[in-house]
Design a protein around this motif. Structure first.
Motif, mmCIF file in Angstrom:
data_model
loop_
_atom_site.group_PDB
_atom_site.id
_atom_site.type_symbol
_atom_site.label_atom_id
_atom_site.label_comp_id
_atom_site.label_asym_id
_atom_site.label_seq_id
_atom_site.Cartn_x
_atom_site.Cartn_y
_atom_site.Cartn_z
ATOM 1 N N GLU A 140 0.055 0.236 6.039
ATOM 2 C CA GLU A 140 0.844 -0.397 7.084
ATOM 3 C C GLU A 140 0.018 -0.728 8.323
ATOM 4 N N ASP A 141 -0.844 0.191 8.753
ATOM 5 C CA ASP A 141 -1.591 -0.067 9.982
ATOM 6 C C ASP A 141 -2.568 -1.234 9.817
ATOM 7 N N VAL A 142 -3.204 -1.339 8.653
ATOM 8 C CA VAL A 142 -4.107 -2.458 8.395
ATOM 9 C C VAL A 142 -3.309 -3.756 8.305
ATOM 10 N N PHE A 143 -2.170 -3.694 7.656
ATOM 11 C CA PHE A 143 -1.302 -4.871 7.556
ATOM 12 C C PHE A 143 -0.912 -5.379 8.943
ATOM 13 N N GLN A 144 -0.550 -4.462 9.834
ATOM 14 C CA GLN A 144 -0.158 -4.859 11.177
ATOM 15 C C GLN A 144 -1.305 -5.543 11.916
ATOM 16 N N ARG A 145 -2.511 -5.017 11.767
ATOM 17 C CA ARG A 145 -3.661 -5.635 12.415
ATOM 18 C C ARG A 145 -3.924 -7.032 11.863
#
Length: 214
Positions: free
Chosen positions: A196-201
């Motif tokens: 999720e965190d990579v997707f958000q970036r």
């Protein structure tokens, strides 16, 4: 998650999100593992068999209903259970991710169209009837209704034509890498959703406005 953005692509004007594994947790896979463990079967073997069957029987293409699929599943795996129990067992594990619905809303507020692009059965409409998530999207494209799956480039071409959007102006997000690869091969921007965190970036980098709070 492995980022797959082509730096030459323009800011997307249309975002396709997969359902199971992106908008919601991957309920079918989780259910197959849980059923296997409960029956003392090999989880990987049952999961693989179930995914093979859902395509081979034509269930994802709208050619059969759940009763025929579950009969084939019971025969192939030796796992019992009434149709209604098995169906509810699967649907309960497609847990919606509020962050994804918020993302869809934010994109639409900024004039970016959104759509679901999913290899699902008639269960997708049944889950929407209960949870009411279709309203967050401009369109819903489901293999069960289209008679095509994301294993076929033609499905991507069809939805792009329906949305009147050239490939290079569309972004596709999926948790299954072969589907992502097919989208990329057609000239779409694409993200392989894993973390999720990579997707958000990656999403933040694609759009010139804040999508996520720090």
């Amino acid at each position: 998650m492995h980022p797959m953005k082509n730096p030459e692509k323009a800011c997307p004007e249309l975002v396709f999100l997969d359902f199971g594994g992106v908008i919601a947790q991957e309920g079918f896979k989780t259910a197959m593992v849980d059923l296997a463990l409960g029956a003392g079967k090999d989880p990987e073997g049952v999961k693989r068999t179930a995914f093979d069957l859902v395509y081979a029987t034509g269930f994802t293409l709208g050619r059969i209903r759940e009763d025929t699929f579950w009969q084939a599943f019971r025969e192939a795996t030796g796992i019992g259970g009434e149709d209604a129990f098995l169906t509810d067992f699967v649907k309960a594990r497609f847990v919606l991710r509020p962050s994804m619905l918020a993302l869809a809303s934010r994109l639409r507020e900024k004039g970016i169209r959104t759509a679901i692009l999913s290899d699902q059965t008639h269960w997708l409409k049944e889950m929407d009837a209960k949870e009411g998530f279709f309203c967050y999207f401009d369109r819903v494209f489901n293999s069960y209704d289209a008679g095509m799956t994301k294993k076929e480039p033609a499905f991507f071409i069809q939805v792009l034509e329906t949305m009147k959007t050239p490939a290079h102006k569309a972004l596709f997000v999926d948790d299954h890498k072969p589907h992502v690869d097919r989208a990329l091969a057609l000239g779409m921007d694409a993200l392989w959703y894993q973390e999720e965190d990579v997707f958000q970036r990656e999403m933040q980098a694609r759009f010139p406005f804040a999508l996520f709070t720090p």
